[in-house]
Scaffold this active site. Structure first.
Site, PDB file in Angstrom:
ATOM      1  N   LYS A   1       0.841  -1.115   0.088  1.00 19.78           N
ATOM      2  CA  LYS A   1      -0.108   0.078   0.027  1.00 19.78           C
ATOM      3  C   LYS A   1       0.881   1.276   0.106  1.00 19.78           C
ATOM      4  O   LYS A   1       0.823   2.181  -0.934  1.00 19.78           O
ATOM      5  CB  LYS A   1      -0.857   0.085   1.380  1.00 19.78           C
TER       6      LYS A   1
ATOM      7  N   ASP B   1      -6.280   1.060   0.745  1.00 20.77           N
ATOM      8  CA  ASP B   1      -6.235   1.118   2.102  1.00 20.77           C
ATOM      9  C   ASP B   1      -7.713   0.817   2.655  1.00 20.77           C
ATOM     10  O   ASP B   1      -8.584   0.225   2.014  1.00 20.77           O
ATOM     11  CB  ASP B   1      -6.231   2.748   2.680  1.00 20.77           C
TER      12      ASP B   1
END
Ligand code: SF4
Length: 210
Positions: A120, A138
């Site tokens: 991420k 996320d």
């Protein structure tokens, strides 16, 4: 859901959130890297408060190394998990100084070799700083895309893969920001504000609950 509907959702989100953009304040890739590491389990508002002074005191990786673990912990304490985050930041700074001439590497693979940098974080830095097409998943992107039906997945990895399949590559980075804006402003975790959401007609969650 098919690609046409996926793109339609992005079109509506672009109209709804014309100013969708990263909310972490950073003026260069190094600052974005540090801010993104700090943002795990913490709000962007809190991170921005902490980094405002931190980046003035420590503009470079070497400055962080000179500061050291204990003082860095003090400065980032309010971001949570501060011991671990400080350790990872210093570990990353050591590698940047030793292997990358104090610059941030541009590929997702190289970014992921740094301590504290998962997929991420690497996606966020590569896409926002270096123009790499990427969808960082996320908590907001995971929730909204699975509610909408853009993805039907139990993990962030699978969600990212499915979003890459249904959305055109040149819209991946923008899709990340748009879905975060949707999650923060309308499609909240506990009480999604479906009554004011412009995506009702395209949302599987809404269709299944109304
Ligand atoms: S309709 Fe409701 S569940 Fe669907 S995206 Fe909008 S707020 Fe979220």
């Amino acid at each position: 859901m098919n690609q046409v509907e996926g793109e339609k959702i992005l079109d509506i989100l672009e109209e709804t959130f014309p100013d969708a953009r990263p909310e972490l304040v950073a003026s260069n890739p190094f600052e974005m890297l540090i801010a993104t590491i700090l943002s795990a389990q913490c709000t962007d508002v809190r991170v921005n408060k902490v980094t405002e002074g931190l980046f003035k005191d420590c503009p470079s990786p070497q400055d962080f190394l000179d500061l050291g673990q204990e003082k860095l912990e003090e400065k980032i304490r309010s971001c949570g998990f501060y011991k671990n985050k400080a350790k990872n930041i210093l570990g990353a700074c050591e590698i940047l100084v030793a292997d990358y001439d104090s610059k941030v590497p541009e590929t997702i693979e190289d970014l992921m070799s740094l301590p504290g940098v998962g997929k991420k974080t690497a996606n966020v830095v590569a896409s926002t700083c270096f123009g790499v097409d990427a969808i960082a998943v996320d908590t907001h992107v995971f929730r909204t895309s699975n509610r909408l039906g853009l993805a039907k997945a139990k993990t962030v990895e699978e969600t990212e893969r499915q979003l890459q399949e249904i959305l055109p590559k040149n819209r991946w980075t923008k899709a990340h920001h748009l879905l975060i804006f949707l999650g923060r402003r309308i499609c909240a975790s506990r009480k999604p504000k479906c009554e004011i959401c412009p995506l009702q007609d395209h949302c599987r969650y809404y269709q299944n609950t109304n």
